[in-house]
Design a protein around this motif. Structure first.
Motif, PDB file in Angstrom:
ATOM      1  N   LEU A  12       0.831  -1.211   0.000  1.00 21.65           N
ATOM      2  CA  LEU A  12       0.000   0.000   0.000  1.00 21.65           C
ATOM      3  C   LEU A  12       0.858   1.250   0.000  1.00 21.65           C
ATOM      4  O   LEU A  12       0.607   2.203  -0.751  1.00 21.65           O
ATOM      5  N   GLN A  13       1.919   1.256   0.823  1.00 18.09           N
ATOM      6  CA  GLN A  13       2.821   2.404   0.882  1.00 18.09           C
ATOM      7  C   GLN A  13       3.523   2.618  -0.454  1.00 18.09           C
ATOM      8  O   GLN A  13       3.626   3.738  -0.951  1.00 18.09           O
ATOM      9  N   GLY A  14       4.019   1.536  -1.045  1.00 16.02           N
ATOM     10  CA  GLY A  14       4.722   1.664  -2.317  1.00 16.02           C
ATOM     11  C   GLY A  14       3.843   2.217  -3.420  1.00 16.02           C
ATOM     12  O   GLY A  14       4.295   2.980  -4.274  1.00 16.02           O
ATOM     13  N   LEU A  15       2.568   1.841  -3.399  1.00 19.41           N
ATOM     14  CA  LEU A  15       1.639   2.337  -4.415  1.00 19.41           C
ATOM     15  C   LEU A  15       1.261   3.791  -4.184  1.00 19.41           C
ATOM     16  O   LEU A  15       1.172   4.585  -5.119  1.00 19.41           O
ATOM     17  N   HIS A  26      -3.793   6.622   3.509  1.00 23.89           N
ATOM     18  CA  HIS A  26      -4.176   5.238   3.266  1.00 23.89           C
ATOM     19  C   HIS A  26      -3.672   4.310   4.369  1.00 23.89           C
ATOM     20  O   HIS A  26      -4.338   3.326   4.712  1.00 23.89           O
ATOM     21  N   LEU A  27      -2.502   4.628   4.922  1.00 19.86           N
ATOM     22  CA  LEU A  27      -2.004   3.799   6.023  1.00 19.86           C
ATOM     23  C   LEU A  27      -2.886   3.949   7.259  1.00 19.86           C
ATOM     24  O   LEU A  27      -3.153   2.971   7.956  1.00 19.86           O
ATOM     25  N   ILE A  29      -6.094   4.655   7.263  1.00 21.52           N
ATOM     26  CA  ILE A  29      -7.336   3.938   6.977  1.00 21.52           C
ATOM     27  C   ILE A  29      -7.124   2.426   7.084  1.00 21.52           C
ATOM     28  O   ILE A  29      -7.908   1.710   7.714  1.00 21.52           O
ATOM     29  N   ALA A  30      -6.037   1.946   6.479  1.00 20.92           N
ATOM     30  CA  ALA A  30      -5.772   0.507   6.496  1.00 20.92           C
ATOM     31  C   ALA A  30      -5.510   0.003   7.908  1.00 20.92           C
ATOM     32  O   ALA A  30      -5.986  -1.072   8.301  1.00 20.92           O
ATOM     33  N   GLN A  31      -4.763   0.780   8.679  1.00 22.54           N
ATOM     34  CA  GLN A  31      -4.421   0.338  10.032  1.00 22.54           C
ATOM     35  C   GLN A  31      -5.641   0.310  10.949  1.00 22.54           C
ATOM     36  O   GLN A  31      -5.705  -0.497  11.873  1.00 22.54           O
ATOM     37  N   THR A  32      -6.612   1.175  10.691  1.00 25.23           N
ATOM     38  CA  THR A  32      -7.837   1.130  11.494  1.00 25.23           C
ATOM     39  C   THR A  32      -8.689  -0.081  11.142  1.00 25.23           C
ATOM     40  O   THR A  32      -9.547  -0.485  11.921  1.00 25.23           O
ATOM     41  N   MET A  33      -8.443  -0.672   9.963  1.00 27.35           N
ATOM     42  CA  MET A  33      -9.233  -1.812   9.519  1.00 27.35           C
ATOM     43  C   MET A  33      -8.568  -3.146   9.821  1.00 27.35           C
ATOM     44  O   MET A  33      -9.191  -4.197   9.660  1.00 27.35           O
TER      45      MET A  33
END
Length: 263
Positions: A12-15, A26-27, A29-33
């Motif tokens: 996700l970070q690379g994209l 995005h990190l 959001i992703a980390q909360t999920m």
């Protein structure tokens, strides 16, 4: 956090580090999920950024070598590279000041989905207006101290989760009349000192990591490096073809959706 989650976040970070959609947003959001995700401070995020910045150094290795060696080469042949080095140094100053003054306040926002979502909406607005009102296309030799300082301020503001660092800095350069590929290249190079500084500041937190966590963190950083190499190539093509509006719409969609969910 296990290795699989670290690798997924590395992808996700690379994209999202180079595509103008805010990797930090995005990190968050992703980390909360991710069930049970927890990290001490922002060490993991910084290591992921270090991985993608390593991708910049490899992708632009010729430029990095010329800039780094410019003070030691004859002035006649290194003048453009020395000038670029000075502009990068000048642009790094406001970023460093903002980062040092507001580090603790910014870190506290990395758990705030509402703020992150709102900042994604701001990123979308910046991308939209930059594509609609981009200038004539000044080249690297036309960059000024004013350009560097202004972009450095914007890069400092992009510490906020949800504000895309690449998106906001490229957008400002486009509005200042800088050519798309030149804007992207300067944005990438300007990020190197900022990420290097953040990485050094976070090293003292490594001692507080839970036992056995570091290998997973490094795996995530390695994946971010590999995916980042591909993303750099993609963004250069996007800016060249004037397709930033699509990313503006994406930021509005994601930001609006998660803002509604956070209420």
């Amino acid at each position: 956090m296990d290795t699989l989650n670290a690798i997924l976040l590395g992808i996700l970070q690379g994209l999202t580090e180079f595509l103008p959609v805010s990797s930090s947003g995005h990190l968050v959001i992703a980390q909360t999920m991710l069930p049970g995700f927890a990290q001490p401070g922002v060490v993991f995020d910084v290591l992921l950024h270090a991985g993608t910045m390593a991708a910049v150094m490899v992708y632009f290795r010729r430029e990095c070598l010329l800039i780094a060696s410019s003070p030691f080469r004859p002035a006649a042949e290194s003048c453009p590279d020395r000038r670029l080095l000075l502009l990068l140094a000048a642009g790094s100053v406001p970023t460093a000041i903002i980062g040092l003054l507001f580090k603790d306040h910014v870190e506290a926002l990395f758990d705030n989905l509402t703020v992150t979502s709102l900042m994604l909406l701001v990123t979308g607005f910046l991308l939209f207006i930059s594509e609609r009102f981009r200038g004539d296309g000044r080249r690297e030799a036309d960059l000024t101290l004013r350009d560097a300082l202004l972009v450095g301020l914007v890069q400092g503001a992009a510490l906020l989760p949800g504000i895309s660092r690449s998106g906001s800095t490229i957008a400002v350069l486009l509005l200042l009349g800088v050519a798309g590929e030149t804007a992207a290249r300067f944005s990438f190079l300007l990020a190197l000192p900022a990420v290097a500084g953040a990485t050094l500041l976070s090293l003292r937190e490594l001692s507080g990591l839970p036992p056995g966590t570091l290998p997973a963190y490094l795996a995530g950083a390695g994946v971010a490096f590999l995916v980042g190499m591909i993303s750099i190539h993609m963004l250069l093509a996007v800016v060249r073809r004037k397709r930033l509006v699509a990313f503006a719409l994406y930021c509005w969609l994601v930001g609006g959706t998660f803002f509604a969910l956070s209420l």
